[in-house]
Design a protein around this motif. Structure first.
Motif, short mmCIF file in Angstrom:
data_model
loop_
_atom_site.label_atom_id
_atom_site.label_comp_id
_atom_site.label_asym_id
_atom_site.label_seq_id
_atom_site.Cartn_x
_atom_site.Cartn_y
_atom_site.Cartn_z
N VAL A 40 100.52 -61.19 81.21
CA VAL A 40 100.87 -61.25 79.79
C VAL A 40 102.33 -61.68 79.62
N ALA A 41 103.22 -61.11 80.40
CA ALA A 41 104.63 -61.49 80.31
C ALA A 41 104.83 -62.94 80.71
N GLY A 42 104.13 -63.38 81.74
CA GLY A 42 104.25 -64.77 82.18
C GLY A 42 103.75 -65.75 81.15
N ARG A 43 102.61 -65.44 80.52
CA ARG A 43 102.07 -66.34 79.49
C ARG A 43 102.97 -66.40 78.27
N GLY A 44 103.56 -65.26 77.93
CA GLY A 44 104.36 -65.22 76.70
C GLY A 44 105.77 -65.73 76.86
N TYR A 45 106.38 -65.45 78.01
CA TYR A 45 107.82 -65.73 78.15
C TYR A 45 108.19 -66.47 79.43
N GLY A 46 107.19 -66.85 80.21
CA GLY A 46 107.47 -67.66 81.37
C GLY A 46 107.54 -66.87 82.67
N PRO A 47 107.69 -67.60 83.81
CA PRO A 47 107.69 -66.97 85.13
C PRO A 47 108.78 -65.92 85.32
N SER A 48 109.95 -66.13 84.71
CA SER A 48 111.04 -65.16 84.89
C SER A 48 110.66 -63.80 84.31
N ALA A 49 109.94 -63.81 83.18
CA ALA A 49 109.50 -62.55 82.57
C ALA A 49 108.48 -61.86 83.46
N ALA A 50 107.58 -62.64 84.07
CA ALA A 50 106.60 -62.05 84.98
C ALA A 50 107.30 -61.42 86.18
N ARG A 51 108.34 -62.08 86.69
CA ARG A 51 109.10 -61.51 87.81
C ARG A 51 109.80 -60.23 87.40
N THR A 52 110.32 -60.22 86.17
CA THR A 52 110.99 -59.02 85.67
C THR A 52 110.03 -57.84 85.59
N VAL A 53 108.82 -58.10 85.12
CA VAL A 53 107.81 -57.04 85.05
C VAL A 53 107.45 -56.56 86.46
N GLY A 54 107.32 -57.50 87.41
CA GLY A 54 107.03 -57.12 88.79
C GLY A 54 108.14 -56.26 89.37
N GLU A 55 109.39 -56.61 89.08
CA GLU A 55 110.52 -55.81 89.57
C GLU A 55 110.50 -54.42 88.93
N TYR A 56 110.19 -54.37 87.66
CA TYR A 56 110.10 -53.08 86.96
C TYR A 56 109.04 -52.19 87.61
N GLN A 57 107.90 -52.79 87.91
CA GLN A 57 106.84 -52.03 88.56
C GLN A 57 107.26 -51.53 89.94
N ALA A 58 107.96 -52.37 90.69
CA ALA A 58 108.41 -51.97 92.02
C ALA A 58 109.41 -50.83 91.94
N PHE A 59 110.36 -50.91 91.00
CA PHE A 59 111.36 -49.85 90.86
C PHE A 59 110.70 -48.56 90.38
N ALA A 60 109.75 -48.66 89.47
CA ALA A 60 109.06 -47.47 88.98
C ALA A 60 108.26 -46.80 90.10
N THR A 61 107.63 -47.61 90.93
CA THR A 61 106.88 -47.07 92.06
C THR A 61 107.81 -46.38 93.04
N ALA A 62 108.94 -47.02 93.34
CA ALA A 62 109.92 -46.40 94.24
C ALA A 62 110.44 -45.09 93.66
N LEU A 63 110.62 -45.05 92.36
CA LEU A 63 111.08 -43.82 91.70
C LEU A 63 110.06 -42.70 91.86
N ALA A 64 108.78 -43.02 91.68
CA ALA A 64 107.73 -42.02 91.84
C ALA A 64 107.69 -41.49 93.27
N PHE A 65 107.80 -42.37 94.25
CA PHE A 65 107.78 -41.93 95.65
C PHE A 65 109.02 -41.09 95.97
N LEU A 66 110.17 -41.48 95.40
CA LEU A 66 111.39 -40.71 95.64
C LEU A 66 111.24 -39.29 95.11
N ARG A 67 110.72 -39.15 93.91
CA ARG A 67 110.52 -37.82 93.33
C ARG A 67 109.49 -37.02 94.14
#
Length: 306
Positions: free
Chosen positions: A218-245
Motif C-alpha cells: 500500500v505504501a509503495g503504490r501510494g508513495y513509491g518505493p522509498s515509502a515501502a522501504r520506510t514501512v519495512g524498516e518500521y516493521q523491522a524496528f518494531a519486531t526488534a523492540l518486541a524481542f528486546l522486551r
C-alpha cells in the motif's frame, strides 16, 4: 594416513571435509553472532544466517565441481547425458541443492538457541553452538560417506531415509519458529500501544505476515518505493523492540536495555507518519482489530511520556 588413494579419498570426504567445511561456515555465523548480536535474537535468525552462509559455500563448491567435471569431459571426449558434467549437475544441483544448508542450519539452530538463553546460562550459551556444530559435522559425514559406508546404493538410502525427512523437519521448525516470533510480537507490542508509541491497530498488524506485506504494498503504490522501504524498516524496528522486551522479561536483555529500547522507539517515531497509516489500512483489510488482553494491565506503562 593409509597410503591407499581410495582409502585416503574416503577418509578425506567422510572425516576431513565435514570438519573443515562446517567449521569454516560456523566461523561466519559466529562473527555475526558476536558483532551483530542485536540482530541475532533466536532460531529464525540462526536458520537464516546459516542458510545464507551454506548456500554461498555450496554455490562456490558447485562451480568448482562442475568446472572439474567439464575439464575431465573435455580430456576424454565425453558429451551429453553420459558426461561427467551431466552426472555431477544431477547429483549436486538437482537432487541435493539443500544439502549444505541442511548441515549448517544445525549449527545455526545451536546459535539461535544460545541467543535465547539468559546471561546467567553461560554453559548453555557456549555448549549449544558447539553441539549444533558437532551435529552438522556428523550429518555431513553421513552424507559424504553414504556410498563407502552402505555400498553403491547407500547414497539413495541415506537420501530417502534421512536427508529428505530431516529437511522436512527443519522446514517445519523454521515455520513454527516464525509463527512463535509473530506471537511474541503480538504479546509484547501492546504495552507500547498503551503508552502511545504505536497506534492501537499496529500490534496485531505487525504480528501478521499478510498484513505486513500488504502495508508495504500500500505504501509503495501510494508513495513509491522509498515509502515501502520506510514501512519495512518500521516493521523491522518494531519486531526488534518486541524481542528486546521479551528478552528483558526473561532476564536476557543486558544492561543496555533502556538505551536500546529508547533507540528503537526513536527509529519508530521517525517513520511513524509513513508507516502507521499503511499498517492501519492493512489491519482493517485483514480483519485484525487490536484489543488489549484483559489479564494484562498496561495503564501505568509509559516511561517515555513526553
Amino acid at each position: 594416513a593409509t597410503a591407499d588413494p581410495t582409502g585416503a579419498e574416503s577418509v578425506g570426504a567422510t572425516v576431513v571435509a565435514p570438519i573443515v567445511e562446517e567449521s569454516a561456515k560456523a566461523v561466519a555465523i559466529l562473527l555475526i553472532f558476536l558483532f551483530r548480536r542485536r540482530s541475532f535474537t533466536g532460531l529464525v535468525d540462526g536458520v537464516v544466517v546459516a542458510g545464507f552462509t551454506a548456500t554461498g559455500f555450496a554455490f562456490t563448491e558447485n562451480i568448482l565441481y562442475l568446472g572439474n567435471a567439464f575439464g575431465e569431459d573435455q580430456q576424454i571426449g565425453n558429451s551429453g547425458l553420459a558426461s561427467v558434467t551431466a552426472a555431477t549437475f544431477f547429483v549436486r544441483v538437482v537432487m541435493s541443492p539443500f544439502a549444505h544448508p541442511l548441515f549448517t542450519v544445525l549449527t545455526g539452530i545451536g546459535f539461535g538457541m544460545a541467543a535465547l538463553a539468559s546471561r546467567r546460562q553461560r554453559v548453555r550459551r557456549w555448549l549449544l553452538p558447539v553441539l549444533g556444530l558437532l551435529l552438522a559435522m556428523g550429518v555431513h559425514a553421513l552424507w559424504n560417506g553414504s556410498t563407502s559406508l552402505f555400498g553403491p546404493y547407500g547414497f539413495y538410502a541415506v537420501y530417502a531415509a534421512f536427508m529428505v525427512p530431516a529437511f522436512a523437519l527443519l522446514t517445519w521448525l523454521a515455520i513454527w519458529s516464525r509463527q512463535r516470533e509473530l506471537r511474541t510480537v503480538s504479546a509484547e507490542l501492546p504495552a507500547y500501544a498503551a503508552a502511545g508509541w504505536l497506534a492501537e491497530t499496529e500490534p496485531l498488524a505487525l504480528s501478521s505476515m499478510r498484513a505486513r506485506s500488504m502495508a508495504r504494498e500500500v505504501a509503495g503504490r501510494g508513495y513509491g518505493p522509498s515509502a515501502a522501504r520506510t514501512v519495512g524498516e518500521y516493521q523491522a524496528f518494531a519486531t526488534a523492540l518486541a524481542f528486546l522486551r521479551h528478552r528483558a522479561g526473561r532476564g536476557a536483555a543486558g544492561p543496555d536495555f533502556a538505551e536500546r529500547e529508547q533507540e528503537l522507539l526513536h527509529h519508530l517515531w521517525q517513520r511513524r507518519d509513513v508507516a502507521s497509516p499503511a499498517l492501519a489500512y492493512a489491519a482493517r483489510a485483514t480483519g485484525r482489530v487490536w484489543t488489549p488482553p484483559p489479564y494484562i494491565d498496561y495503564g501505568g506503562y509509559n516511561p517515555y511520556k513526553n
